[in-house]
Motif scaffolding. Structure first.
Motif, PDB file in Angstrom:
ATOM      1  N   SER A  56       0.822  -1.207   0.000  1.00 44.76           N
ATOM      2  CA  SER A  56       0.000   0.000   0.000  1.00 44.76           C
ATOM      3  C   SER A  56       0.860   1.263   0.000  1.00 44.76           C
ATOM      4  N   VAL A  58       1.767   4.612   1.558  1.00 43.41           N
ATOM      5  CA  VAL A  58       1.683   4.973   2.973  1.00 43.41           C
ATOM      6  C   VAL A  58       2.153   6.379   3.300  1.00 43.41           C
ATOM      7  N   VAL A  84       0.067   9.119   4.955  1.00 42.79           N
ATOM      8  CA  VAL A  84      -1.261   9.204   4.347  1.00 42.79           C
ATOM      9  C   VAL A  84      -2.073   7.995   4.775  1.00 42.79           C
ATOM     10  N   THR A  85      -3.387   8.110   4.630  1.00 42.63           N
ATOM     11  CA  THR A  85      -4.237   6.949   4.846  1.00 42.63           C
ATOM     12  C   THR A  85      -3.830   5.912   3.801  1.00 42.63           C
ATOM     13  N   GLY A 124      -4.016  11.580  -1.121  1.00 41.83           N
ATOM     14  CA  GLY A 124      -5.132  12.228  -0.430  1.00 41.83           C
ATOM     15  C   GLY A 124      -5.106  13.743  -0.548  1.00 41.83           C
TER      16      GLY A 124
END
Length: 125
Positions: A56, A58, A84-85, A124
């Motif tokens: 992912s 991150v 970040v989410t 984001g």
């Protein structure tokens, strides 16, 4: 330009970058990934993507400088941005924005160019 840098978190994680504040991104050997590193310029935005169990995006970072004096192994100095989410690989693959992206098409490529929309989705921002 915007790029995604892949890292194995057991080797060097985004948390390590947060601790260090800056690092040299080197050791990349894939010819296409090396080409992307050579193309980077100070100020370019980066998404840090952790492979392995995480898979992912991150965090973010920025290019500080590029030393391409050795064309086979350019050294890119990067500075930490923000966490970040996490955006998982499954989310990326499911989004039409990445249908033609090397992130999906060339899964082993460790440096991937991103367009502005892709960067925004992953960071984001």
């Amino acid at each position: 330009m915007d790029y995604l840098l892949k890292t194995e978190p057991t080797v060097y994680s985004f948390a390590d970058l947060q601790r260090d504040k800056e690092t040299i991104w080197d050791g990349v050997t894939n010819p296409v990934a090396v080409k992307h590193l050579r193309e980077m310029k100070g100020g370019d935005r980066l998404v840090i993507y952790e492979t392995g169990d995480h898979k992912s995006a991150v965090g973010t970072a920025n290019v500080v400088s590029v030393d391409a004096s050795d064309p086979k192994t350019p050294a890119v100095k990067i500075k930490v941005g923000k966490a970040v989410t996490p955006v998982t690989l499954a989310e990326v693959k499911a989004h039409k924005l990445f249908a033609d992206s090397p992130l999906v098409r060339q899964g082993r490529l460790s440096v991937v160019p991103l367009n502005k929309e892709q960067f925004k989705f992953l960071s984001g921002e």
